[in-house]
Design an enzyme around this catalytic site. Structure first.
Site, PDB file in Angstrom:
ATOM      1  N   GLY A  94       0.980   0.161  -5.213  1.00  0.00           N
ATOM      2  CA  GLY A  94      -0.233  -0.654  -5.264  1.00  0.00           C
ATOM      3  C   GLY A  94      -1.088  -0.231  -6.438  1.00  0.00           C
ATOM      4  O   GLY A  94      -1.383   0.958  -6.590  1.00  0.00           O
TER       5      GLY A  94
ATOM      6  N   CYS B  93       0.794  -1.224   0.000  1.00  0.00           N
ATOM      7  CA  CYS B  93       0.000   0.000   0.000  1.00  0.00           C
ATOM      8  C   CYS B  93       0.831   1.281   0.000  1.00  0.00           C
ATOM      9  O   CYS B  93       2.012   1.275   0.350  1.00  0.00           O
ATOM     10  CB  CYS B  93      -0.876   0.075   1.250  1.00  0.00           C
ATOM     11  SG  CYS B  93      -1.952  -1.308   1.466  1.00  0.00           S
TER      12      CYS B  93
ATOM     13  N   TYR C 211      13.941  -1.995  -3.512  1.00  0.00           N
ATOM     14  CA  TYR C 211      13.005  -2.284  -4.608  1.00  0.00           C
ATOM     15  C   TYR C 211      11.735  -1.431  -4.639  1.00  0.00           C
ATOM     16  O   TYR C 211      11.344  -0.936  -5.691  1.00  0.00           O
ATOM     17  CB  TYR C 211      12.622  -3.766  -4.522  1.00  0.00           C
ATOM     18  CG  TYR C 211      11.591  -4.212  -5.511  1.00  0.00           C
ATOM     19  CD1 TYR C 211      11.847  -4.216  -6.879  1.00  0.00           C
ATOM     20  CD2 TYR C 211      10.332  -4.650  -5.084  1.00  0.00           C
ATOM     21  CE1 TYR C 211      10.895  -4.628  -7.793  1.00  0.00           C
ATOM     22  CE2 TYR C 211       9.365  -5.068  -5.994  1.00  0.00           C
ATOM     23  CZ  TYR C 211       9.656  -5.057  -7.335  1.00  0.00           C
ATOM     24  OH  TYR C 211       8.703  -5.462  -8.238  1.00  0.00           O
TER      25      TYR C 211
ATOM     26  N   ASN D 214      -0.838   1.660   5.702  1.00  0.00           N
ATOM     27  CA  ASN D 214       0.201   0.930   4.962  1.00  0.00           C
ATOM     28  C   ASN D 214       0.956   0.064   5.961  1.00  0.00           C
ATOM     29  O   ASN D 214       1.433   0.575   6.974  1.00  0.00           O
ATOM     30  CB  ASN D 214       1.162   1.934   4.300  1.00  0.00           C
ATOM     31  CG  ASN D 214       2.366   1.264   3.657  1.00  0.00           C
ATOM     32  OD1 ASN D 214       3.427   1.848   3.604  1.00  0.00           O
ATOM     33  ND2 ASN D 214       2.220   0.049   3.169  1.00  0.00           N
ATOM     34  N   GLY D 215       1.059  -1.247   5.672  1.00  0.00           N
ATOM     35  CA  GLY D 215       1.787  -2.148   6.562  1.00  0.00           C
ATOM     36  C   GLY D 215       0.915  -3.315   6.958  1.00  0.00           C
ATOM     37  O   GLY D 215      -0.145  -3.550   6.354  1.00  0.00           O
TER      38      GLY D 215
END
Ligand code: SF4
Length: 458
Positions: A35, A9, A248, A109-110
């Protein structure tokens, strides 16, 4: 590694700025790499929270009319990859609760690792869930606490274990809160008379904003009454930024904990070259995330950098490849080797990581089919040996080639002429003293894993 691993996310918020929904739209569009499966915005207009969300890219979910309807001076938004919590529409964020205590919206997010325990507790207390995402758990917890919104968010955050960068919005404020281990990035900056908050700083630069402040591990930052105030909900904090953000996930133009992502990747390339004595004609990177490391490798080794692989930017993530031969063709549709560059050459191919190994093998074959005499693969990260439970979709050991094979075996599997990885200590050196989570390389998780620990025992 080229689409083998996915961040789950990205979040963005705008506080006290004109046309907050449109500003959030631009922010989400810039965070789209985090995302692509769903996108949503909640805005506060005239004391009411409105929400619009759907499956697809931000540009497909929102029209000009939808953004005008959302409007508002405060907004929060979310882009998501759908593995966490499944694909149901109910899991698309923002999630909004409406009750007698007012309206609250949340984006996250997470991944929370004690979510199952918390869910049972909430269900026992009578909470009813619409979906399966841990964000809904957090929203219920906030609703059940007493006090101001800030107090409720801080009490809730102190009970969450795992990775979270969360934005919570009510009718007159936004609160940004980050987990006490600092696993996922979150920053904010001033805009007009207000602020914008986002998972990555590249989302600020698209708005012409070039400075930022990080939300610190264990910190809650409140945007209210036109000003910003910060508080620690937890004193026992440490910095464990996800190493894969640097390697990445994040965009090269983002800055994470004062390190530019492109520069970090270049440094990993330099470190790889420093211990390498391979004789080669050229260095190429797997686009896009490995190009910075390839430039660093070329600079350090003196071997010329070349563009040997070209990415087709218009192949969607939903490209269907049900059979093996279609999957083989799939990599060719996403990536092409330039025969005129690689034919007859000994090539150093830099990639950022190897997850399952299948994509690396296809790329090596692609280069050899284009006439490369030798392909020496160098990976700008250590071997991935352990799954992630903090919001990345490597959730089982079986899918990780590094959990089953050593470096020589992986080299044979991907049909490379030689293969080298970075050491964990080198990765830490590239981070220049910043704390990193390296659990997917060394299995040392910085939190308890609760029910997820069973995955490691399996
Ligand atoms: S386990 Fe790996 S992917 Fe997950 S947060 Fe840690 S470094 Fe990132």
């Amino acid at each position: 590694m080229f689409d083998e691993i996915h961040e789950e996310c990205g979040v963005f918020g705008a506080y006290h700025v004109k046309d907050a929904a449109s500003i959030t739209y631009y922010g989400l569009h810039t965070l789209q790499h985090r995302g692509q499966e769903a996108s949503g915005i909640a805005s506060e207009k005239d004391g009411k929270i409105r929400v619009s969300k759907g499956k697809g890219l931000t540009i497909d979910v929102f029209t000009k009319e939808k953004l005008e309807q959302l409007g508002g001076n405060n907004a929060i938004g979310h882009v998501r990859y759908s593995t966490a919590g499944g694909q149901e529409n109910a899991n698309i964020q923002p999630i909004v609760s409406r009750g007698r205590r007012g309206e609250t919206a949340i984006v996250h997010n997470g991944q929370i690792v004690n979510e199952k325990e918390l869910r049972v507790e909430l269900e026992d207390a009578g909470c009813i869930f619409q979906g399966t995402s841990d964000s809904e758990i957090v929203l219920h917890m906030i609703q059940m606490e007493e006090g101001t919104l800030l107090e409720k968010v801080m009490k809730t955050a102190s009970r969450l274990v795992g990775a979270f960068s969360i934005l919570v919005m009510s009718d007159d404020e936004i609160i940004a809160v980050r987990d006490q281990k600092g696993l996922r990035p979150l920053s904010y900056t001033k805009m007009q008379d207000g602020y914008v908050i986002g998972s990555e700083t590249c989302a600020f630069e698209v708005l012409g904003l070039y400075s930022h402040t990080d939300v610190l591990p264990g910190q809650a930052v409140q945007f209210k009454d036109g000003i910003v105030r910060s508080f620690f909900y937890e004193e026992n904090v440490s910095s464990n930024m996800c190493a894969m953000e640097y390697i990445y996930f994040a965009r090269p133009d983002s800055v994470i904990e004062n390190i530019n992502v492109h520069n970090f990747r270049k440094e990993t390339g330099r470190l790889l070259a420093r211990k390498d004595d391979v004789q080669a004609d050229l260095v190429i990177g797997v686009p896009d995330s490995s190009l910075s490391a390839a430039i660093g490798y070329a600079e350090e080794s003196g071997i010329p950098f070349e563009t040997g692989l070209v990415k087709n930017r218009f192949v969607g993530r939903t490209f269907i490849q049900p059979t093996q031969s279609q999957r083989d063709r799939g990599v060719r549709m996403k990536l092409s080797a330039i025969e005129q560059v690689v034919s007859g050459k000994s090539v150093v191919m830099i990639d950022d990581s190897i997850v399952r190994g299948t994509t690396s093998r296809r790329i090596v074959r692609l280069l050899k089919d284009a006439g490369a005499a030798q392909v020496h693969v160098r990976i700008a990260s250590p071997i991935i040996t352990s799954p992630c439970f903090y919001g990345v979709d490597t959730s089982t050991k079986e899918e990780l080639i590094g959990a089953r094979m050593n470096c020589d075996e992986i080299c044979s599997y991907i049909e490379a002429d030689s293969l080298k990885f970075m050491e964990i200590e080198e990765l830490k050196a590239a981070a220049d003293g910043n704390g990193l989570c390296t659990a997917c390389f060394d299995g040392k998780y910085c939190t308890d894993l609760f029910s997820y620990a069973k995955v490691l025992e399996a």
